[in-house]
Design a protein around this motif. Structure first.
Motif, PDB file in Angstrom:
ATOM      1  N   PRO A  16       0.790  -1.242   0.000  1.00 43.78           N
ATOM      2  CA  PRO A  16       0.000   0.000   0.000  1.00 43.78           C
ATOM      3  C   PRO A  16       0.822   1.293   0.000  1.00 43.78           C
ATOM      4  CG  PRO A  16      -0.891  -1.566   1.569  1.00 43.78           C
ATOM      5  CD  PRO A  16       0.372  -2.165   1.070  1.00 43.78           C
ATOM      6  N   ILE A  17       1.977   1.322   0.693  1.00 45.89           N
ATOM      7  CA  ILE A  17       2.745   2.588   0.738  1.00 45.89           C
ATOM      8  C   ILE A  17       3.493   2.833  -0.576  1.00 45.89           C
ATOM      9  CG2 ILE A  17       4.456   3.968   1.979  1.00 45.89           C
ATOM     10  CD1 ILE A  17       3.729   2.412   4.508  1.00 45.89           C
ATOM     11  N   PRO A  18       4.338   1.882  -1.040  1.00 49.19           N
ATOM     12  CA  PRO A  18       4.973   2.143  -2.347  1.00 49.19           C
ATOM     13  C   PRO A  18       3.963   2.228  -3.477  1.00 49.19           C
ATOM     14  CG  PRO A  18       5.505  -0.078  -1.563  1.00 49.19           C
ATOM     15  CD  PRO A  18       4.841   0.630  -0.439  1.00 49.19           C
ATOM     16  N   GLY A  19       2.793   1.602  -3.330  1.00 50.22           N
ATOM     17  CA  GLY A  19       1.743   1.681  -4.346  1.00 50.22           C
ATOM     18  C   GLY A  19       1.029   3.030  -4.340  1.00 50.22           C
ATOM     19  N   GLY A  20       1.298   3.861  -3.319  1.00 48.52           N
ATOM     20  CA  GLY A  20       0.728   5.209  -3.264  1.00 48.52           C
ATOM     21  C   GLY A  20      -0.689   5.255  -2.729  1.00 48.52           C
ATOM     22  N   ARG A  21      -1.182   4.147  -2.183  1.00 49.29           N
ATOM     23  CA  ARG A  21      -2.571   4.126  -1.722  1.00 49.29           C
ATOM     24  C   ARG A  21      -2.718   4.573  -0.269  1.00 49.29           C
ATOM     25  NH1 ARG A  21      -1.551  -0.464  -4.266  1.00 49.29           N
ATOM     26  NH2 ARG A  21      -1.742  -1.809  -2.450  1.00 49.29           N
ATOM     27  N   ILE A  22      -1.607   4.477   0.487  1.00 51.54           N
ATOM     28  CA  ILE A  22      -1.636   4.939   1.880  1.00 51.54           C
ATOM     29  C   ILE A  22      -0.425   5.840   2.107  1.00 51.54           C
ATOM     30  CG2 ILE A  22      -1.391   4.212   4.295  1.00 51.54           C
ATOM     31  CD1 ILE A  22      -3.020   1.740   3.656  1.00 51.54           C
ATOM     32  N   GLU A  23      -0.671   6.988   2.741  1.00 51.77           N
ATOM     33  CA  GLU A  23       0.415   7.929   3.042  1.00 51.77           C
ATOM     34  C   GLU A  23       1.349   7.311   4.087  1.00 51.77           C
ATOM     35  OE1 GLU A  23       0.928  10.880   1.707  1.00 51.77           O
ATOM     36  OE2 GLU A  23      -0.854  10.821   0.428  1.00 51.77           O
ATOM     37  N   PRO A  24       2.672   7.495   3.937  1.00 49.59           N
ATOM     38  CA  PRO A  24       3.614   6.915   4.906  1.00 49.59           C
ATOM     39  C   PRO A  24       3.322   7.300   6.356  1.00 49.59           C
ATOM     40  CG  PRO A  24       4.803   7.744   3.012  1.00 49.59           C
ATOM     41  CD  PRO A  24       3.375   8.148   2.826  1.00 49.59           C
ATOM     42  N   ASN A  25       3.047   8.585   6.585  1.00 49.90           N
ATOM     43  CA  ASN A  25       2.801   9.027   7.968  1.00 49.90           C
ATOM     44  C   ASN A  25       1.532   8.414   8.547  1.00 49.90           C
ATOM     45  OD1 ASN A  25       5.111  10.496   8.021  1.00 49.90           O
ATOM     46  ND2 ASN A  25       4.125  12.454   7.548  1.00 49.90           N
ATOM     47  N   ALA A  26       0.533   8.196   7.686  1.00 55.02           N
ATOM     48  CA  ALA A  26      -0.707   7.558   8.150  1.00 55.02           C
ATOM     49  C   ALA A  26      -0.421   6.119   8.564  1.00 55.02           C
ATOM     50  CB  ALA A  26      -1.754   7.601   7.051  1.00 55.02           C
ATOM     51  N   ALA A  27       0.443   5.453   7.792  1.00 54.47           N
ATOM     52  CA  ALA A  27       0.816   4.068   8.125  1.00 54.47           C
ATOM     53  C   ALA A  27       1.573   4.021   9.444  1.00 54.47           C
ATOM     54  CB  ALA A  27       1.665   3.471   7.007  1.00 54.47           C
ATOM     55  N   LEU A  28       2.472   4.983   9.650  1.00 56.04           N
ATOM     56  CA  LEU A  28       3.240   5.035  10.907  1.00 56.04           C
ATOM     57  C   LEU A  28       2.299   5.255  12.090  1.00 56.04           C
ATOM     58  CD1 LEU A  28       5.900   5.164  12.484  1.00 56.04           C
ATOM     59  CD2 LEU A  28       5.985   7.608  11.989  1.00 56.04           C
ATOM     60  N   ALA A  29       1.391   6.221  11.946  1.00 48.98           N
ATOM     61  CA  ALA A  29       0.440   6.510  13.029  1.00 48.98           C
ATOM     62  C   ALA A  29      -0.430   5.287  13.322  1.00 48.98           C
ATOM     63  CB  ALA A  29      -0.439   7.698  12.636  1.00 48.98           C
ATOM     64  N   PHE A  30      -0.864   4.628  12.260  1.00 47.27           N
ATOM     65  CA  PHE A  30      -1.674   3.407  12.384  1.00 47.27           C
ATOM     66  C   PHE A  30      -0.910   2.358  13.200  1.00 47.27           C
ATOM     67  CE2 PHE A  30      -3.158  -0.595  10.124  1.00 47.27           C
ATOM     68  CZ  PHE A  30      -4.441  -0.580  10.626  1.00 47.27           C
ATOM     69  N   GLY A  31       0.352   2.151  12.855  1.00 51.53           N
ATOM     70  CA  GLY A  31       1.172   1.155  13.553  1.00 51.53           C
ATOM     71  C   GLY A  31       1.405   1.527  15.009  1.00 51.53           C
ATOM     72  N   VAL A  32       1.727   2.773  15.268  1.00 47.50           N
ATOM     73  CA  VAL A  32       2.021   3.201  16.645  1.00 47.50           C
ATOM     74  C   VAL A  32       0.770   3.095  17.525  1.00 47.50           C
ATOM     75  CG1 VAL A  32       2.668   5.188  18.071  1.00 47.50           C
ATOM     76  CG2 VAL A  32       3.954   4.688  15.990  1.00 47.50           C
ATOM     77  N   VAL A  33      -0.364   3.552  17.000  1.00 48.17           N
ATOM     78  CA  VAL A  33      -1.613   3.489  17.783  1.00 48.17           C
ATOM     79  C   VAL A  33      -1.979   2.033  18.087  1.00 48.17           C
ATOM     80  CG1 VAL A  33      -4.114   3.893  17.675  1.00 48.17           C
ATOM     81  CG2 VAL A  33      -2.525   5.702  17.015  1.00 48.17           C
ATOM     82  N   ALA A  68       0.047  -0.508  18.245  1.00 46.53           N
ATOM     83  CA  ALA A  68       1.029  -1.059  19.178  1.00 46.53           C
ATOM     84  C   ALA A  68       0.676  -0.660  20.610  1.00 46.53           C
ATOM     85  CB  ALA A  68       2.431  -0.575  18.811  1.00 46.53           C
ATOM     86  N   ILE A  69       0.370   0.608  20.805  1.00 40.87           N
ATOM     87  CA  ILE A  69       0.032   1.096  22.153  1.00 40.87           C
ATOM     88  C   ILE A  69      -1.245   0.410  22.664  1.00 40.87           C
ATOM     89  CG2 ILE A  69      -0.731   3.135  23.447  1.00 40.87           C
ATOM     90  CD1 ILE A  69       1.155   4.787  21.593  1.00 40.87           C
ATOM     91  N   CYS A  70      -2.260   0.344  21.807  1.00 44.10           N
ATOM     92  CA  CYS A  70      -3.530  -0.285  22.212  1.00 44.10           C
ATOM     93  C   CYS A  70      -3.329  -1.755  22.574  1.00 44.10           C
ATOM     94  CB  CYS A  70      -4.568  -0.169  21.096  1.00 44.10           C
ATOM     95  SG  CYS A  70      -5.208   1.490  20.901  1.00 44.10           S
ATOM     96  N   SER A  71      -2.538  -2.475  21.767  1.00 45.18           N
ATOM     97  CA  SER A  71      -2.345  -3.902  22.022  1.00 45.18           C
ATOM     98  C   SER A  71      -1.640  -4.132  23.355  1.00 45.18           C
ATOM     99  CB  SER A  71      -1.572  -4.563  20.872  1.00 45.18           C
ATOM    100  OG  SER A  71      -0.260  -4.050  20.802  1.00 45.18           O
ATOM    101  N   VAL A  72      -0.645  -3.296  23.660  1.00 45.33           N
ATOM    102  CA  VAL A  72       0.103  -3.467  24.916  1.00 45.33           C
ATOM    103  C   VAL A  72      -0.787  -3.121  26.118  1.00 45.33           C
ATOM    104  CG1 VAL A  72       2.016  -2.550  26.279  1.00 45.33           C
ATOM    105  CG2 VAL A  72       2.367  -3.100  23.876  1.00 45.33           C
ATOM    106  N   LEU A  73      -1.526  -2.015  26.017  1.00 39.08           N
ATOM    107  CA  LEU A  73      -2.384  -1.619  27.141  1.00 39.08           C
ATOM    108  C   LEU A  73      -3.467  -2.666  27.399  1.00 39.08           C
ATOM    109  CD1 LEU A  73      -2.824   2.240  26.535  1.00 39.08           C
ATOM    110  CD2 LEU A  73      -1.373   1.080  28.210  1.00 39.08           C
ATOM    111  N   LEU A  74      -4.070  -3.146  26.311  1.00 43.70           N
ATOM    112  CA  LEU A  74      -5.122  -4.158  26.474  1.00 43.70           C
ATOM    113  C   LEU A  74      -4.555  -5.461  27.042  1.00 43.70           C
ATOM    114  CD1 LEU A  74      -8.102  -4.756  26.141  1.00 43.70           C
ATOM    115  CD2 LEU A  74      -7.674  -5.438  23.786  1.00 43.70           C
ATOM    116  N   MET A  75      -3.344  -5.818  26.614  1.00 41.35           N
ATOM    117  CA  MET A  75      -2.697  -7.023  27.158  1.00 41.35           C
ATOM    118  C   MET A  75      -2.477  -6.876  28.656  1.00 41.35           C
ATOM    119  SD  MET A  75      -1.435 -10.045  26.455  1.00 41.35           S
ATOM    120  CE  MET A  75      -0.505 -10.509  25.005  1.00 41.35           C
ATOM    121  N   ALA A  76      -2.019  -5.689  29.077  1.00 37.06           N
ATOM    122  CA  ALA A  76      -1.770  -5.447  30.502  1.00 37.06           C
ATOM    123  C   ALA A  76      -3.070  -5.526  31.303  1.00 37.06           C
ATOM    124  CB  ALA A  76      -1.113  -4.085  30.691  1.00 37.06           C
ATOM    125  N   VAL A  77      -4.143  -4.978  30.749  1.00 40.48           N
ATOM    126  CA  VAL A  77      -5.427  -4.974  31.458  1.00 40.48           C
ATOM    127  C   VAL A  77      -6.030  -6.391  31.505  1.00 40.48           C
ATOM    128  CG1 VAL A  77      -7.823  -4.186  31.304  1.00 40.48           C
ATOM    129  CG2 VAL A  77      -5.954  -2.571  30.958  1.00 40.48           C
TER     130      VAL A  77
END
Lengths: 305, 53
Positions: free
Chosen positions: A87-104, A106-115
């Motif tokens: 999706p990123i090299p194909g131009g369908r998703i902006e790089p920064n959007a992909a980074l934000a998607f991944g970071v969010v 990651a944070i959600c998965s860790v917090l939910l795992m802890a809870v």
């Protein structure tokens, strides 16, 4: 419709499937499986809702790592035929959007795992994400041909995380499962690298066939498969699993060694490049996936009987 | 944010809207699933610690 096909990848935006592709669903399926096995063989009962949540967190954490990996590797992904349509090299998703998607994620998965489970599992999930992103993707991948040997540890975490989610601790068996995936990764990945060598060469990634040559890689694939055989049998030797697992590990290990021997004995030129279209390497790569599924499945069955 | 362009053909506009609808539905499903999951985890946790029943 041809007009649509022309602007397919840039103007009309991403599909839901593109966002899913950022999570590397194929890798995720293996991660979910090993994580579920780690959870299932732990000697502690866990509520099914919490078990499903833990597996979901492992999958989401792995997917988040994949999204961040695609963000960082977007330059080399565009150069490789295998990854150019992502999706990123194909131009369908902006790089920064992909980074934000991944970071969010990651944070959600860790917090939910802890809870949902415990801090040990959450800490291990943090470690696995950080290891994949910082140690493998950013540090090692473009630096050394041993990238996937050291970086491969990231893929070995899920079984330990699954165990920790149920038991709240780490004992010898999950560590041995970690070791199995760790030693399984090089022959698995280098088999792929043998037939995707030109891609890696074009992108300047120092995978083993690029840096040391195909012949050296063939030997390395077989050496690691030979090391994997006793490592996979070690849970039985230490009395942690039964004979069913031992028989499965021995049989699967011998078959894997045979496949890697075929890679070594493949018809090749003086530089070690295959003259058969890398058929044995493709077969070894496919079998390596089946190997891990069956070996971990045998471990789970063994704990039931 | 992507918006419809004036020079797009009707087919392209339809495709754009189809994708937008697909993303919206997927996001709704994920958020709804997340809410249900949090609720289920909360119920189980409260039950485990004897604070609900």
């Amino acid at each position: 419709m041809s007009e649509i096909a022309f602007v397919n990848s840039t103007e009309l935006g991403a599909t839901a499937g593109d966002w899913l592709a950022l999570l590397k669903p194929r890798v995720m399926s293996l991660v979910v499986f090993t994580g579920a096995i780690g959870l299932a063989i732990a000697p502690v009962h866990i509520n099914p809702v919490l078990a499903v949540t833990a597996i979901l967190c492992i999958a989401t954490g792995a997917g988040a790592s994949g999204a961040i990996n695609m963000w960082y590797d977007r330059d080399i992904d565009a150069l490789m035929a295998r990854t150019a349509a992502r999706p990123i090299p194909g131009g369908r998703i902006e790089p920064n959007a992909a980074l934000a998607f991944g970071v969010v994620l990651a944070i959600c998965s860790v917090l939910l795992m802890a809870v949902a489970t415990n801090l040990v599992a959450a800490a291990l999930l943090v470690a696995s994400i950080a290891y994949y992103v910082f140690v493998y993707t950013i540090w090692l991948k473009r630096l050394t041909p041993q990238n996937i040997v050291i970086g491969g540890a990231a893929g070995a975490f899920p079984a330990v995380i699954g165990w920790a989610a149920a038991a709240g601790n780490i004992t010898a068996l999950p560590l041995l499962l970690f070791a199995i995936v760790f030693f399984w990764t090089p022959p698995h990945f280098w088999s792929l690298a043998l037939f995707a060598c030109k891609d890696y060469e074009r992108a300047g990634v120092p995978m083993l066939p690029v840096a040391k040559g195909a012949r050296y890689t063939r030997v390395s694939v077989m050496v690691y498969a030979l090391i994997l055989l006793p490592v996979s049998l070690s849970p039985y030797w230490l009395g942690l699993t039964g004979r069913f697992y031992a028989a499965a590990a021995l049989l699967l290990g011998l078959i894997f060694v045979y496949y890697t021997w075929a890679v070594l004995a493949d018809k090749q030129d003086e530089t070690g490049r295959s003259l058969t279209g890398d058929k044995p390497a493709r077969a070894a790569f496919k079998f390596s996936i089946l190997y891990l599924f069956l070996l971990f499945g045998a471990c789970a069955v063994d704990r039931l009987i | 944010m992507r918006v419809e362009q004036e020079n797009w053909s009707p087919e392209m506009v339809a495709e754009f809207k189809r994708r937008q609808r697909g993303r919206n539905r997927a996001l709704f499903a994920v958020l709804a699933g997340f809410c249900v999951l949090i609720y289920a985890v909360a119920v189980v946790k409260l039950h485990e610690y004897g604070q609900m029943w």
